[in-house]
Design a protein around this motif. Sequence first.
Motif, PDB file in Angstrom:
ATOM      1  N   SER A 144       0.712  -1.131   0.120  1.00 48.19           N
ATOM      2  CA  SER A 144       0.048   0.024   0.175  1.00 48.19           C
ATOM      3  C   SER A 144       0.837   1.401  -0.230  1.00 48.19           C
ATOM      4  CB  SER A 144      -0.856   0.067   1.122  1.00 48.19           C
ATOM      5  OG  SER A 144      -1.676   1.441   1.491  1.00 48.19           O
ATOM      6  N   VAL A 145       1.871   1.328   0.646  1.00 49.09           N
ATOM      7  CA  VAL A 145       2.939   2.432   0.882  1.00 49.09           C
ATOM      8  C   VAL A 145       3.580   2.516  -0.392  1.00 49.09           C
ATOM      9  CG1 VAL A 145       4.963   3.393   1.988  1.00 49.09           C
ATOM     10  CG2 VAL A 145       3.157   2.230   3.431  1.00 49.09           C
ATOM     11  N   ALA A 146       4.221   1.375  -0.862  1.00 44.74           N
ATOM     12  CA  ALA A 146       4.772   1.323  -2.229  1.00 44.74           C
ATOM     13  C   ALA A 146       3.876   2.210  -3.359  1.00 44.74           C
ATOM     14  CB  ALA A 146       5.098   0.180  -2.651  1.00 44.74           C
ATOM     15  N   ASN A 147       2.586   1.629  -3.371  1.00 39.00           N
ATOM     16  CA  ASN A 147       1.610   2.136  -4.417  1.00 39.00           C
ATOM     17  C   ASN A 147       1.452   3.630  -4.120  1.00 39.00           C
ATOM     18  OD1 ASN A 147       0.944  -0.066  -5.590  1.00 39.00           O
ATOM     19  ND2 ASN A 147      -0.956  -0.531  -4.032  1.00 39.00           N
ATOM     20  N   LYS A 148       1.601   4.186  -3.004  1.00 44.92           N
ATOM     21  CA  LYS A 148       1.403   5.793  -2.968  1.00 44.92           C
ATOM     22  C   LYS A 148       2.574   6.245  -3.533  1.00 44.92           C
ATOM     23  CE  LYS A 148      -1.093   8.078  -0.617  1.00 44.92           C
ATOM     24  NZ  LYS A 148      -2.490   8.900  -1.175  1.00 44.92           N
ATOM     25  N   VAL A 149       3.857   5.834  -3.192  1.00 45.13           N
ATOM     26  CA  VAL A 149       5.262   6.364  -3.511  1.00 45.13           C
ATOM     27  C   VAL A 149       5.191   6.363  -5.121  1.00 45.13           C
ATOM     28  CG1 VAL A 149       7.650   5.917  -3.686  1.00 45.13           C
ATOM     29  CG2 VAL A 149       6.205   5.799  -1.378  1.00 45.13           C
ATOM     30  N   VAL A 150       4.808   5.291  -5.516  1.00 44.51           N
ATOM     31  CA  VAL A 150       5.036   5.051  -7.204  1.00 44.51           C
ATOM     32  C   VAL A 150       3.891   5.943  -7.731  1.00 44.51           C
ATOM     33  CG1 VAL A 150       3.973   3.386  -8.789  1.00 44.51           C
ATOM     34  CG2 VAL A 150       5.659   2.586  -7.042  1.00 44.51           C
ATOM     35  N   GLN A 151       2.679   6.220  -7.180  1.00 43.48           N
ATOM     36  CA  GLN A 151       1.847   7.298  -7.831  1.00 43.48           C
ATOM     37  C   GLN A 151       2.131   8.596  -7.808  1.00 43.48           C
ATOM     38  OE1 GLN A 151      -1.827   7.136  -5.449  1.00 43.48           O
ATOM     39  NE2 GLN A 151      -2.190   5.099  -5.885  1.00 43.48           N
ATOM     40  N   LEU A 152       3.076   8.927  -6.744  1.00 39.98           N
ATOM     41  CA  LEU A 152       3.810  10.283  -6.727  1.00 39.98           C
ATOM     42  C   LEU A 152       4.815  10.296  -7.858  1.00 39.98           C
ATOM     43  CD1 LEU A 152       3.817  12.856  -5.102  1.00 39.98           C
ATOM     44  CD2 LEU A 152       5.731  11.895  -3.984  1.00 39.98           C
ATOM     45  N   ALA A 153       5.875   9.264  -7.872  1.00 42.84           N
ATOM     46  CA  ALA A 153       6.819   9.267  -8.728  1.00 42.84           C
ATOM     47  C   ALA A 153       6.523   8.953 -10.291  1.00 42.84           C
ATOM     48  CB  ALA A 153       7.763   8.166  -8.463  1.00 42.84           C
ATOM     49  N   GLN A 154       5.431   8.578 -10.587  1.00 39.44           N
ATOM     50  CA  GLN A 154       4.886   8.432 -11.888  1.00 39.44           C
ATOM     51  C   GLN A 154       4.367   9.890 -12.579  1.00 39.44           C
ATOM     52  OE1 GLN A 154       1.895   5.289 -11.463  1.00 39.44           O
ATOM     53  NE2 GLN A 154       3.485   3.899 -12.326  1.00 39.44           N
ATOM     54  N   LYS A 155       4.341  10.948 -11.575  1.00 39.49           N
ATOM     55  CA  LYS A 155       3.942  12.138 -12.202  1.00 39.49           C
ATOM     56  C   LYS A 155       4.992  12.859 -12.751  1.00 39.49           C
ATOM     57  CE  LYS A 155       0.162  12.767  -8.615  1.00 39.49           C
ATOM     58  NZ  LYS A 155      -0.217  13.540  -7.511  1.00 39.49           N
ATOM     59  N   LYS A 156       6.404  12.373 -12.841  1.00 40.52           N
ATOM     60  CA  LYS A 156       7.524  13.079 -13.331  1.00 40.52           C
ATOM     61  C   LYS A 156       8.272  11.922 -14.138  1.00 40.52           C
ATOM     62  CE  LYS A 156       6.678  16.759 -10.772  1.00 40.52           C
ATOM     63  NZ  LYS A 156       6.247  17.851 -11.510  1.00 40.52           N
ATOM     64  N   GLU A 157       9.050  12.510 -15.180  1.00 34.54           N
ATOM     65  CA  GLU A 157       9.981  11.873 -15.884  1.00 34.54           C
ATOM     66  C   GLU A 157      11.220  11.618 -15.212  1.00 34.54           C
ATOM     67  OE1 GLU A 157       9.747  10.559 -18.927  1.00 34.54           O
ATOM     68  OE2 GLU A 157       7.683  11.424 -19.362  1.00 34.54           O
ATOM     69  N   LEU A 158      11.551  10.260 -14.606  1.00 37.44           N
ATOM     70  CA  LEU A 158      12.590  10.088 -13.474  1.00 37.44           C
ATOM     71  C   LEU A 158      13.817  10.136 -14.149  1.00 37.44           C
ATOM     72  CD1 LEU A 158      10.737   7.256 -11.566  1.00 37.44           C
ATOM     73  CD2 LEU A 158      10.833   9.672 -10.975  1.00 37.44           C
ATOM     74  N   GLY A 159      13.777   9.635 -15.524  1.00 37.95           N
ATOM     75  CA  GLY A 159      15.262   9.555 -16.017  1.00 37.95           C
ATOM     76  C   GLY A 159      15.737   8.198 -15.801  1.00 37.95           C
ATOM     77  N   ASP A 160      17.162   8.121 -16.227  1.00 33.74           N
ATOM     78  CA  ASP A 160      17.892   6.729 -16.369  1.00 33.74           C
ATOM     79  C   ASP A 160      18.403   6.146 -14.790  1.00 33.74           C
ATOM     80  OD1 ASP A 160      17.525   6.560 -18.958  1.00 33.74           O
ATOM     81  OD2 ASP A 160      19.701   7.778 -19.349  1.00 33.74           O
ATOM     82  N   ARG A 161      18.672   7.202 -13.851  1.00 34.61           N
ATOM     83  CA  ARG A 161      19.089   6.799 -12.419  1.00 34.61           C
ATOM     84  C   ARG A 161      18.477   7.140 -11.638  1.00 34.61           C
ATOM     85  NH1 ARG A 161      24.450   6.694 -10.225  1.00 34.61           N
ATOM     86  NH2 ARG A 161      24.536   5.152  -8.551  1.00 34.61           N
TER      87      ARG A 161
END
Length: 255
Positions: free
Chosen positions: A187-204
């Motif tokens: 559940s926590v990982a899903n919330k973190v991923v939802q936030l991260a997917q709003k940005k272009e993360l790049g290679d690293r």
Amino acid sequence: MNYVGIDIGSTASKVVVEGDKKEHFVLPTGWSSKETCEKIKNKLLEMGVDVTSDDTKVVATGYGRIAVDFADHVITEITCHARGGRELAGGDCSIIDVGGQDTKVIIVQNGMVSDFQMNDKCSAGTGKFLEIMANRLGVTINELFDMAAAGEVIPISSLCTVAESEVINYIGEGKKREDIAAGVVDSVANKVVQLAQKKELGDRVILTGGLSHSIYFTGILSDKLDQKVESEEFGRFAGAYGAALLAREKKDKRR
């Protein structure tokens, strides 16, 4: 010359010393950031680092940074985490910082912050939520991860107040603790991923914050993002490390 970075988080305060001495330590923040700052000051003095000396420069950051009345500079968490994360990664990167109070995603390009995103005030995607759920299950956070690795994910809401009730119900129903733990971490990982997917993360992509040492948690994030997220042994200190580096850089500029 010593350069001290102090990151006063909502649950833990991290300190890094760079320069003549190289030290790092963490203390619980407690109810009063002011009292925590006094403890930090005294602990540094025991290590031979006097924050009142002209030979020491201090940068404070984090939730309680204003309480560090002996700091030479107060700098935002985003800037300090970006500086520390870039140093840990060895160059441009994306930083996912899971803290006690909030989660941040910071994009560093050409050595500078190009973009960032923070979660809302809900604690469901933070370390605090994991701490509360671990307490409910009668284990530490590290034990929670160990149990989760051995369990099967059961659905848990991404809303903190609902999630806690669900966990209590699962306990009452006699569900396996390993399965509840797996559901909580997922559940926590899903919330973190939802936030991260709003940005272009790049290679690293690196993980910082209190969970940054966990291979299990970075593995889940990597699977959900379909991109490798690297654990960082020193990631918990990224903000304080960045603050110490910025203290040095500000001193160098003045020269």
